[in-house]
Write a protein that holds these residues in place. Structure first.
Motif, PDB file in Angstrom:
ATOM      1  N   ARG A1153       0.803  -1.218   0.000  1.00 25.51           N
ATOM      2  CA  ARG A1153       0.000   0.000   0.000  1.00 25.51           C
ATOM      3  C   ARG A1153       0.839   1.273   0.000  1.00 25.51           C
ATOM      4  O   ARG A1153       0.401   2.298  -0.505  1.00 25.51           O
ATOM      5  CB  ARG A1153      -0.894   0.034   1.258  1.00 25.51           C
ATOM      6  CG  ARG A1153      -2.172  -0.738   1.167  1.00 25.51           C
ATOM      7  CD  ARG A1153      -3.213  -0.059   0.279  1.00 25.51           C
ATOM      8  NE  ARG A1153      -3.506   1.303   0.712  1.00 25.51           N
ATOM      9  CZ  ARG A1153      -3.808   2.292  -0.117  1.00 25.51           C
ATOM     10  NH1 ARG A1153      -3.853   2.089  -1.408  1.00 25.51           N
ATOM     11  NH2 ARG A1153      -4.059   3.503   0.334  1.00 25.51           N
ATOM     12  N   HIS A1154       2.044   1.220   0.559  1.00 26.19           N
ATOM     13  CA  HIS A1154       2.715   2.484   0.853  1.00 26.19           C
ATOM     14  C   HIS A1154       4.163   2.578   0.383  1.00 26.19           C
ATOM     15  O   HIS A1154       4.842   3.528   0.725  1.00 26.19           O
ATOM     16  CB  HIS A1154       2.632   2.759   2.368  1.00 26.19           C
ATOM     17  CG  HIS A1154       1.239   2.655   2.906  1.00 26.19           C
ATOM     18  ND1 HIS A1154       0.246   3.536   2.554  1.00 26.19           N
ATOM     19  CD2 HIS A1154       0.656   1.746   3.733  1.00 26.19           C
ATOM     20  CE1 HIS A1154      -0.878   3.191   3.150  1.00 26.19           C
ATOM     21  NE2 HIS A1154      -0.666   2.107   3.868  1.00 26.19           N
ATOM     22  N   LYS A1165      -7.053   3.564  -3.172  1.00 29.02           N
ATOM     23  CA  LYS A1165      -8.028   4.195  -2.288  1.00 29.02           C
ATOM     24  C   LYS A1165      -8.166   5.671  -2.625  1.00 29.02           C
ATOM     25  O   LYS A1165      -7.455   6.174  -3.501  1.00 29.02           O
ATOM     26  CB  LYS A1165      -7.580   4.013  -0.844  1.00 29.02           C
ATOM     27  CG  LYS A1165      -7.506   2.551  -0.453  1.00 29.02           C
ATOM     28  CD  LYS A1165      -7.520   2.368   1.019  1.00 29.02           C
ATOM     29  CE  LYS A1165      -7.354   0.917   1.398  1.00 29.02           C
ATOM     30  NZ  LYS A1165      -8.352   0.040   0.799  1.00 29.02           N
ATOM     31  N   ALA A1166      -9.036   6.334  -1.885  1.00 29.38           N
ATOM     32  CA  ALA A1166      -9.245   7.762  -2.140  1.00 29.38           C
ATOM     33  C   ALA A1166      -7.948   8.532  -1.934  1.00 29.38           C
ATOM     34  O   ALA A1166      -7.669   9.524  -2.612  1.00 29.38           O
ATOM     35  CB  ALA A1166     -10.327   8.296  -1.215  1.00 29.38           C
ATOM     36  N   ALA A1167      -7.171   8.082  -0.984  1.00 32.88           N
ATOM     37  CA  ALA A1167      -5.850   8.693  -0.765  1.00 32.88           C
ATOM     38  C   ALA A1167      -4.841   7.554  -0.687  1.00 32.88           C
ATOM     39  O   ALA A1167      -5.116   6.515  -0.086  1.00 32.88           O
ATOM     40  CB  ALA A1167      -5.847   9.487   0.536  1.00 32.88           C
ATOM     41  N   THR A1169      -0.945   7.054   0.322  1.00 30.24           N
ATOM     42  CA  THR A1169       0.263   7.706   0.805  1.00 30.24           C
ATOM     43  C   THR A1169       1.455   6.783   0.645  1.00 30.24           C
ATOM     44  O   THR A1169       1.345   5.567   0.810  1.00 30.24           O
ATOM     45  CB  THR A1169       0.163   8.091   2.287  1.00 30.24           C
ATOM     46  OG1 THR A1169      -0.155   6.942   3.030  1.00 30.24           O
ATOM     47  CG2 THR A1169      -0.844   9.163   2.515  1.00 30.24           C
ATOM     48  N   PHE A1231       1.495   3.575   8.259  1.00 31.32           N
ATOM     49  CA  PHE A1231       1.699   4.330   7.026  1.00 31.32           C
ATOM     50  C   PHE A1231       2.025   5.777   7.337  1.00 31.32           C
ATOM     51  O   PHE A1231       1.708   6.291   8.399  1.00 31.32           O
ATOM     52  CB  PHE A1231       0.483   4.226   6.103  1.00 31.32           C
ATOM     53  CG  PHE A1231      -0.787   4.819   6.657  1.00 31.32           C
ATOM     54  CD1 PHE A1231      -1.715   4.012   7.282  1.00 31.32           C
ATOM     55  CD2 PHE A1231      -1.055   6.162   6.544  1.00 31.32           C
ATOM     56  CE1 PHE A1231      -2.881   4.548   7.785  1.00 31.32           C
ATOM     57  CE2 PHE A1231      -2.224   6.706   7.036  1.00 31.32           C
ATOM     58  CZ  PHE A1231      -3.142   5.893   7.667  1.00 31.32           C
ATOM     59  N   PRO A1232       2.700   6.434   6.388  1.00 33.29           N
ATOM     60  CA  PRO A1232       3.076   7.825   6.619  1.00 33.29           C
ATOM     61  C   PRO A1232       1.907   8.756   6.323  1.00 33.29           C
ATOM     62  O   PRO A1232       1.180   8.542   5.348  1.00 33.29           O
ATOM     63  CB  PRO A1232       4.216   8.048   5.623  1.00 33.29           C
ATOM     64  CG  PRO A1232       3.936   7.097   4.512  1.00 33.29           C
ATOM     65  CD  PRO A1232       3.216   5.916   5.110  1.00 33.29           C
ATOM     66  N   ASN A1240       1.091  11.970  -1.078  1.00 31.41           N
ATOM     67  CA  ASN A1240      -0.272  11.467  -1.002  1.00 31.41           C
ATOM     68  C   ASN A1240      -0.876  11.606  -2.389  1.00 31.41           C
ATOM     69  O   ASN A1240      -1.154  12.719  -2.830  1.00 31.41           O
ATOM     70  CB  ASN A1240      -1.057  12.275   0.034  1.00 31.41           C
ATOM     71  CG  ASN A1240      -2.433  11.671   0.273  1.00 31.41           C
ATOM     72  OD1 ASN A1240      -2.879  10.808  -0.471  1.00 31.41           O
ATOM     73  ND2 ASN A1240      -3.106  12.126   1.317  1.00 31.41           N
TER      74      ASN A1240
ATOM     75  N   THR B  30     -13.482   3.649   1.005  1.00 32.62           N
ATOM     76  CA  THR B  30     -12.607   2.538   0.589  1.00 32.62           C
ATOM     77  C   THR B  30     -11.644   2.269   1.740  1.00 32.62           C
ATOM     78  O   THR B  30     -10.615   2.926   1.883  1.00 32.62           O
ATOM     79  CB  THR B  30     -11.818   2.898  -0.680  1.00 32.62           C
ATOM     80  OG1 THR B  30     -11.245   4.185  -0.498  1.00 32.62           O
ATOM     81  CG2 THR B  30     -12.687   2.890  -1.895  1.00 32.62           C
ATOM     82  N   ASP B  31     -11.994   1.341   2.553  1.00 30.33           N
ATOM     83  CA  ASP B  31     -11.207   1.072   3.746  1.00 30.33           C
ATOM     84  C   ASP B  31     -11.606  -0.309   4.270  1.00 30.33           C
ATOM     85  O   ASP B  31     -12.512  -0.944   3.726  1.00 30.33           O
ATOM     86  CB  ASP B  31     -11.484   2.154   4.806  1.00 30.33           C
ATOM     87  CG  ASP B  31     -10.369   2.235   5.817  1.00 30.33           C
ATOM     88  OD1 ASP B  31      -9.199   2.091   5.424  1.00 30.33           O
ATOM     89  OD2 ASP B  31     -10.654   2.420   7.018  1.00 30.33           O
ATOM     90  N   SER B  59      -6.226   2.692   6.321  1.00 28.79           N
ATOM     91  CA  SER B  59      -5.082   2.507   5.440  1.00 28.79           C
ATOM     92  C   SER B  59      -4.738   3.759   4.666  1.00 28.79           C
ATOM     93  O   SER B  59      -4.052   3.706   3.656  1.00 28.79           O
ATOM     94  CB  SER B  59      -5.375   1.359   4.470  1.00 28.79           C
ATOM     95  OG  SER B  59      -4.187   0.911   3.888  1.00 28.79           O
ATOM     96  N   MET B  60      -5.237   4.860   5.110  1.00 28.22           N
ATOM     97  CA  MET B  60      -4.852   6.140   4.515  1.00 28.22           C
ATOM     98  C   MET B  60      -5.094   7.216   5.559  1.00 28.22           C
ATOM     99  O   MET B  60      -5.858   7.016   6.502  1.00 28.22           O
ATOM    100  CB  MET B  60      -5.652   6.417   3.247  1.00 28.22           C
ATOM    101  CG  MET B  60      -7.144   6.474   3.431  1.00 28.22           C
ATOM    102  SD  MET B  60      -7.955   6.672   1.840  1.00 28.22           S
ATOM    103  CE  MET B  60      -9.662   6.777   2.332  1.00 28.22           C
ATOM    104  N   PRO B  61      -4.450   8.348   5.412  1.00 32.77           N
ATOM    105  CA  PRO B  61      -4.608   9.362   6.436  1.00 32.77           C
ATOM    106  C   PRO B  61      -5.997   9.993   6.388  1.00 32.77           C
ATOM    107  O   PRO B  61      -6.668   9.941   5.366  1.00 32.77           O
ATOM    108  CB  PRO B  61      -3.536  10.397   6.076  1.00 32.77           C
ATOM    109  CG  PRO B  61      -3.194  10.148   4.674  1.00 32.77           C
ATOM    110  CD  PRO B  61      -3.517   8.731   4.351  1.00 32.77           C
ATOM    111  N   TYR B  79     -12.497  12.955   1.966  1.00 28.35           N
ATOM    112  CA  TYR B  79     -12.868  12.074   0.846  1.00 28.35           C
ATOM    113  C   TYR B  79     -14.316  11.586   0.924  1.00 28.35           C
ATOM    114  O   TYR B  79     -14.655  10.570   0.353  1.00 28.35           O
ATOM    115  CB  TYR B  79     -11.932  10.850   0.766  1.00 28.35           C
ATOM    116  CG  TYR B  79     -10.485  11.208   1.001  1.00 28.35           C
ATOM    117  CD1 TYR B  79      -9.818  12.068   0.148  1.00 28.35           C
ATOM    118  CD2 TYR B  79      -9.801  10.709   2.107  1.00 28.35           C
ATOM    119  CE1 TYR B  79      -8.499  12.420   0.372  1.00 28.35           C
ATOM    120  CE2 TYR B  79      -8.478  11.054   2.345  1.00 28.35           C
ATOM    121  CZ  TYR B  79      -7.840  11.906   1.476  1.00 28.35           C
ATOM    122  OH  TYR B  79      -6.543  12.246   1.719  1.00 28.35           O
TER     123      TYR B  79
END
Lengths: 1255, 145
Positions: A1153-1154, A1165-1167, A1169, A1231-1232, A1240, B30-31, B59-61, B79
């Motif tokens: 993922r990262h 995903k939407a974001a 990173t 994750f960062p 990102n 999406t998570d 899985s994302m900020p 989002y």
């Protein structure tokens, strides 16, 4: 007379009193409570108190309500009320487990008459369960006509039957009654009391009935007090306006505090004051402070609505003292405040760390401010501050020399958790030692400022070594003065190429004291046995609670196994005829993180069969790494053998100096003398860099190296040579990066020239064989063993610079040279051209600095040993966690075979062998053979294609692909396992197609030699404008023509498509667009994507050249073909304390993922990173290990599961969390969020990139 | 308003949670569904007491917020579009979706799902307790002095 008081109406419990105005209640019931509680609320706290108005129905509907003596218990509801108090900051000190216990035990004493809304107060007895507020001796409340007290009592343990108070405890309790009631208990009435109390954790609770109190203070006095206090209920608490008093102050103390506040903070009464012991102590501190006036001014300035408490006053004291000390020491920079508004009322728990154990004059010592993060409970608002706001730290450093008070100043400001500041300490001439005081004035975004100091002793190098020697050789007599200079044999390479200091050291001689007896084998055995026994005892202790300590036991057992292995080896030495001798040693380390000081050496000698004396040194210090070191030497005498064993031991250490001293031997007979050696630990590998940097050598290398590559580059050599210093700069930067000390300031140093330095040599760039990454290596100095490494993206970025900027500079240079031949320097036209050239050079400098700084920061460019090409890069930056053969196997270069000797198979380009039996030496040799074979294939391909050898490179890949560069250079990938001849045929075919395609797209020339003026020419002209490429000159096509023909070739001559793409890429509003588009299309082709599949990304750019630049940069970070995802694990999954162990970390998910190289493009995903480009699995694991430590710090108070914890790791803000799997904890999230190099990428952009890179 | 929460697992535990309600834009998250459901259930307990709740992504900020506004809950954040749902219906939908996931986890057990199932179930129980109708006063209450 004996009077009895009890532990309370409900033994073993502590009341919440629900007062409805009954005769036993201290406060009247609310007459109009329904009107006071909003209809949609079940309860509401009465401002400034620990009391609530509560809807009775809500209270009694607690599903787990149960009856208790004197009332009932409502655990669910009580928990809600307690949480409310915590949320209001009233019970902020209380630990969650205490609150949970309190919720389950507090008894509701219901004196109500069935009103719908009742008043509920937190009684004093509750503190016996929750714990007293910090600094409070007692809490007292009126309950049922009497008093209830919780009193601090050291040593009292919670639970069990009521305890009988001793005389001192009774006195404490009665003192508290006196302070609370302001009534006096005559001393005669204090005697003969028997009081039983409920025991809390460090407290006890008692209830004194009305009758008890009448006995103690008299009926009249008690009645008077009861009437005065009839309107108050609950334990004493002070929040909000007015002056509240905690009950453990004497009248005199109270008066003193009041007067002080009145005199110095006159408005405090309106804002609210809590006078307690803690506040009084702070007031006394202020009065004694030399900064009194400043503190009071700070307090006055801070008055503005908030209640005055000990905490707020203490904060003001801290702030004023900090500023006063900062001024006093002469820091003149303004007080930094931006983004430094603390969220905690406590000073930053910081300390100064010196990253060098001993300091010699001239050493540059890194200092940092390290924070011992306290396991604080954070409320919701503070949690947001942690999650969404980066740590910012501002440090003003002062280095004050103790004897002279000379000061040196420095300051730094950084985001994230860590940065270092270097300072060079220099002694004055003739000084042997001096002490400096290092001050750090630290302001922090989340904590209050702090002024920290530490003293630092600086010695001359000679004095420092002398002290180290003396420490290490205590009891071994004295050394003769003036050691001899000695030239050690440190190996052919060192002797030939190393510096003087690497093989020239010292030899020592001395005499042992009379009566000296060396450490016997039995004593050594005993020492080791003791250490092993300690570990065994620890294991036994841990086994006492095996379910808590399973992992810790395993770790301890491994450690014990290591000790036993070393012990067994020493025993075997004895069995093999080795006899021990006394040897001591010490290390002067010059590498941060390695400790100076005495080593744990074990020496033994024996007579060999050939008559020579053999010496063996075992170094059990484990000063770096976990392994014990063992070296051996032999010679005609002991000294010679010792020297031979000493040198490799010395050279095994990182940068520094090693000294040993041993009892001397004649044959196998011990002498009364000593012999020792001292030598620099450096090796030729380290020294080569210094040699290259030597100015004289550098010029020679530069001229020689560049001269060989300048053909075809013409005048570019001149500006390049004029500024050539790149090697040193990049290497320095990388070292800084590795040490974690790279700062923006460093980046700006010397980078301007770097791109220029590299451009002339780009033609010599070689791809790195055996690497799955698209890495390139540039040998700047053939004799140095060093090479500049760059990623494919970096290579293209530098090419980009060349195309966009330097081509213009060269063009201008040529015109200037041409003009010089016709005119003189005084010609105004000449001067104008010179000015233009200078301005352009400045532009190039800025652009180069920007690009190179970015590449270095992203680890896309660095210097390493040339030989590391196949090894270091394949391992992902040197932090490999799997064996080399496995890396090679992943690349297809290595094939495992269970039997037979290992060999290189040129028919398949593969190394074959049994990994279990393969030695490093064998593998090195086979890798070299493989490299040689690849070079041979390069030669053959160059011959096949009739190209110069320098224009052809072959690298290992997962497919057979030929790419042709702009200048005609060919890079071909070879897939291991395939027959080389078949591959060559494919290469030839692919090359033919590419060349034919380009030839077909070349601009036609008219027979008369004039350029065509058709659409292609118009396009070329536009490209020239868009990319500022030099125009055509007679006899050769312009750069824009070439660029356009390349674009057309990439798009199968679809000029409509290229026009459209250039429009979307922003050709109308940006420079370098065509080049960038070409890079993107080339990149897409290398990933097997069609030109059309780049369209989505271009549509996102939508004609914005800057956006297009950004998008291309993002896409090309996915340069590596996806390799199999490794699954390394952090080393600290096991918590030494046993509190928070993890079974594993889902690192595969983290990488997929990262991390760019492993990204799973099917999971967008939407974001999205990413760790910085170039981040390897080993780097992620290193960060994760820090993250796990952070997780443990927060574990006890805040975060149970994944999803909520953000932590600062290095410069990055990371999110980390765990979940359960198979009954154990697993790190499922890491994750960062933000930080340098962290990107990102939005979902739509990532989807467009996925079309190009494939999934 | 009918609120429908659908769940899809696409990569192991990872996947998509979609909240759909008439007249409101779909909220597509999406998570990891288990992670979202666990936090959504915890949020039910919060907003049933009138408090807002923040839900982070796994899985994302970033994340999103559920804030109580009268009888409605407002969803805002990273989002996702801003939407309003009736509080009671949202709580019911979250619990129902969580039950679906729990049933799915029971029917198709895996090491990963087994590991997190208990956490999700605990959160669901807490959510159920938070929305359980409060008992009406009965004669029994007269035993309170």
């Amino acid at each position: 007379m004996q009077r009895q008081a009890s532990g309370g109406p409900a033994s073993g419990s502590a009341p919440i009193s629900a007062n409805g105005g009954g005769p036993a209640a201290a406060a009247p019931g609310p007459d109009e409570p329904d009107a006071q509680l909003p209809p949609d609320r079940d309860f509401e706290r009465i401002a400034g108190t620990t009391s609530f108005l509560v809807r009775r129905q809500w209270l009694i509907s607690d599903p787990v309500r149960r009856a208790a003596t004197g009332g009932f218990v409502t655990p669910t509801r009580t928990a809600v009320l307690l949480r409310e108090l915590v949320g209001a900051g009233i019970l902020s000190w209380a630990k969650p487990d205490r609150l949970a216990t309190a919720a389950d035990r507090l008894v509701l004493l219901d004196g109500s008459k069935g009103q719908a809304v009742i008043r509920v107060s937190l009684g004093a007895g509750a503190y016996n369960v929750i714990g007293l507020p910090p600094g409070t001796g007692a809490m007292v409340a009126r309950v049922q006509g009497g008093l209830e007290l919780t009193v601090a009592a050291e040593g009292v343990e919670e639970g069990g039957p009521p305890i009988q108070l001793d005389a001192a405890q009774i006195d404490d309790a009665l003192d508290a009654v006196e302070r609370f009631t302001q009534l006096t208990i005559p001393s005669a009435r204090r005697h003969d009391l028997v009081i039983k109390a409920s025991a809390g954790a460090g407290t006890f609770r008692i209830h004194l009935s009305r009758e008890n109190l009448i006995d103690l203070v008299g009926a009249g006095a008690w009645r008077g007090f009861s009437e005065r206090e009839s309107s108050k209920d609950g334990a004493r608490e002070a929040v909000g306006a007015g002056v509240a008093v905690n009950s453990d102050l004497t009248d005199l103390e109270l008066e003193r505090a009041r007067k002080w506040l009145q005199a110095n903070l006159p408005s405090s009464k309106h804002e609210g004051v809590r006078i307690d012991r803690a506040l009084l102590d702070v007031i006394l501190t202020i009065e004694r402070s030399p900064h009194r006036a400043r503190i009071i001014a700070e307090l006055a300035a801070g008055e503005g609505g908030a209640a005055v408490t000990a905490i707020s006053v203490e904060a003001a004291v801290r702030e004023a003292t900090y500023e006063a000390e900062r001024d006093a020491i002469g820091i003149e920079s303004p007080r930094p405040t931006a983004n430094l508004d603390p969220v905690h009322d406590v000073a930053l728990p910081a300390r100064i760390v010196q990253h060098a154990s001993k300091i010699a004059s001239g050493d540059s010592v890194p200092f940092s401010v390290e924070v011992d993060w306290p396991p604080v409970a954070i409320d919701r608002a503070q949690g947001d501050e942690y999650r969404y706001r980066q740590f910012v730290t501002n440090v003003d450093w002062v280095f004050e020399k103790g004897t002279t008070h000379d000061k040196a100043y420095g300051s730094q400001r950084y985001t994230g958790g860590h940065a270092t500041h270097n300072h060079v300490f220099r002694l004055a001439a003739g000084e042997e030692q001096a002490t400096w005081i290092v001050h750090a004035f630290v302001r922090h975004s989340h904590f209050q400022p702090v002024h920290e100091t530490r003293s630092v002793v600086v010695q001359t190098e000679a004095a420092l070594m002398r002290d180290l020697r003396e420490d290490a050789t205590a009891g071994m007599g004295s050394l003769y003065q003036d050691p001899d200079k000695k030239n050690f044999d440190t190996g052919v390479l060192n002797n030939k190429a190393g510096s003087e200091k690497q093989d020239k050291g010292l030899s020592f001689h001395g005499r042992l004291p009379i009566g000296f007896s060396h450490t016997t084998d039995a004593q050594r055995d005993q020492r080791r046995a003791e250490e092993m026994n300690q570990v065994r005892a620890m294991i036994e202790h841990l086994r006492g609670r095996p379910q808590m300590n399973t992992d810790a036991i395993e770790a301890a057992e491994r450690y014990l196994a290591n000790l036993e292995r070393a012990d067994g080896a020493i025993e075997r030495d004895a069995g093999s005829g080795w006899q021990s001798f006394e040897v001591r040693g010490t290390l002067r380390a010059k590498q941060a993180g390695v400790e100076d000081g005495a080593l744990q050496l074990h020496g033994s000698l024996r007579r060999r069969d050939d008559g020579f004396i053999g010496v063996q040194l075992r170094d059990l210090s484990r000063r770096f790494g976990a392994e014990d070191l063992r070296t051996e030497g032999y010679g005609s005498d002991f000294a010679e053998a010792l020297e031979e064993a000493f040198v490799p031991l010395c050279k095994a250490y990182p940068a520094g100096r090693l000294f040993i001293l041993a009892q001397d031997y004649q044959g196998l007979r011990a002498m009364q003398t000593t012999i020792g050696f001292e030598l620099d630990t450096g090796t030729v590998g380290e020294d080569i860099k210094a040699k290259v940097w030597d100015p004289a050598v550098k010029i020679a290398i530069n001229l020689a190296g560049l001269a060989a590559t300048l053909a075809g580059f013409g005048a570019i050599a001149l500006p390049a040579l004029a500024v050539y210093n790149g090697l040193e700069t990049v290497d320095q930067l990388h070292e800084e990066y590795v040490r974690g000390t790279l700062s923006t300031t460093d980046l700006s140093l010397g980078l301007a020239s770097l791109a220029l330095d590299m451009m002339p040599a780009l033609g010599r760039v070689k791809s790195v064989a055996g690497s799955t990454r698209a890495m390139f290596m540039l040998s700047l100095a053939d004799t140095a063993g060093e090479a500049l490494y760059m990623t494919a993206a970096a290579h293209l970025a530098i090419r980009d610079l060349e195309d966009m900027h330097v081509a213009q500079l060269v063009d201008q240079w040529e015109r200037m040279v041409e003009m010089q031949s016709r005119t003189d320097a005084a010609d105004p036209a000449m001067r104008a051209m010179q000015a233009q050239f200078d301005a352009k050079a400045e532009d190039v400098k800025k652009a180069s600095t920007h690009v190179i700084a970015g590449l270095v920061a992203q680890r896309a460019l660095f210097v390493a040993a040339k030989r590391a090409g196949e090894v270091v890069l394949a391992r992902g930056g040197g932090g490999a966690t799997q064996p080399r053969w496995k890396e090679l196997s992943d690349d297809g270069v290595f094939v495992a075979r269970p039997d037979g000797a290992p060999y290189y198979d040129p028919s398949k380009g593969q190394i074959v062998g049994n990994p279990a039996k393969l030695t490093d030496g064998q593998l090195d040799e086979l890798v070299t053979q493989q490299g040689t074979h690849m070079r041979l294939l390069s030669t053959q391909l160059a011959d096949d294609l009739r190209l110069p050898l320098t224009d052809v490179e072959v690298m290992v890949g997962d497919d057979v692909v030929v790419s042709v560069g702009k200048s005609g250079g060919v890079t071909a990938t070879y897939k291991p396992g395939m027959a080389p001849d078949a591959v060559r045929a494919q290469w030839r075919e692919q090359h033919g197609q590419i060349v034919a395609g380009r030839a077909g797209a070349a601009p036609p020339q008219r027979e008369n030699g004039e350029d065509s003026t058709g659409p292609t020419e118009a396009r070329s002209a536009r490209l020239g404008a868009a990319d500022s490429l030099p125009a055509a000159t007679a006899g050769r096509p312009s750069a824009s023509d070439v660029a356009h023909s390349r674009l057309l070739a990439l798009a199968n001559n679809d000029s409509v498509l290229i026009d459209d793409f250039l429009r979307l890429a922003g050709e109308a509003n940006g420079d370098g667009v065509a080049t960038r588009l070409e890079n993107l299309l080339t990149f897409a082709a290398s990933r097997g994507a069609s030109v059309a599949e780049c369209r989505d990304l271009l549509q996102i750019a939508a004609g914005d050249a800057e956006r297009f630049r950004e998008l291309v940069g993002q896409a090309m970070r996915f340069g590596a073909h996806r390799a199999s995802v490794p699954n390394p694990q952090p080393a600290n999954l096991i918590d030494p304390t046993g509190a928070l162990n993890f079974a594993s970390a889902n690192t595969v998910h983290v990488f997929q993922r990262h991390v760019y190289d492993y990204f799973d493009a099917t999971d967008i995903k939407a974001a999205n990173t990413f760790f910085p480009p170039g981040t390897t699995p080993a780097m992620v694991i290193a960060d994760l290990e820090v993250g796990i430590e952070r997780l443990r710090i927060h574990y006890s108070t805040t975060i149970p599961m994944q999803g909520s914890l953000g932590v600062q790791i290095g410069d990055r803000w990371m999110q980390i969390g765990w979940r359960t799997q198979a009954g154990k904890k697993l790190i499922g999230q890491f994750f960062p969020g933000s930080g340098p190099g962290v990107e990102n990428i939005s979902g739509p952009v990532m989807t467009a990139i996925a079309k190009i890179i494939g999934s | 308003m009918d609120i429908e929460i659908s769940i899809a697992e696409t990569h192991g535990l990872d996947g998509v949670v979609t909240l759909a309600a008439e007249g409101q834009p779909d909220v597509v998250i999406t998570d990891e569904p288990w992670h979202q459901l666990m936090h959504l259930c915890s949020a039910v307990a919060e907003f049933e007491h009138g408090m807002s709740a923040g839900i982070p992504y796994s899985s994302m900020p970033g994340g999103y917020q559920l804030s109580v506004d009268g009888d409605e809950v407002v969803l805002t954040g990273d989002y996702v579009p801003t939407v309003r749902y009736p509080r009671a219906e949202l709580a019911t939908a979250i619990i129902a979706a969580t039950d679906v996931w729990l049933a799915h986890a029971a029917a198709l057990p895996s090491v990963e799902r087994d590991g997190v199932r208990e956490s999700v179930a605990e959160a669901a129980d807490a959510a159920r307790a938070a929305v359980r109708p409060r008992p009406e006063p009965t004669e029994k209450t007269s035993d309170v002095p």
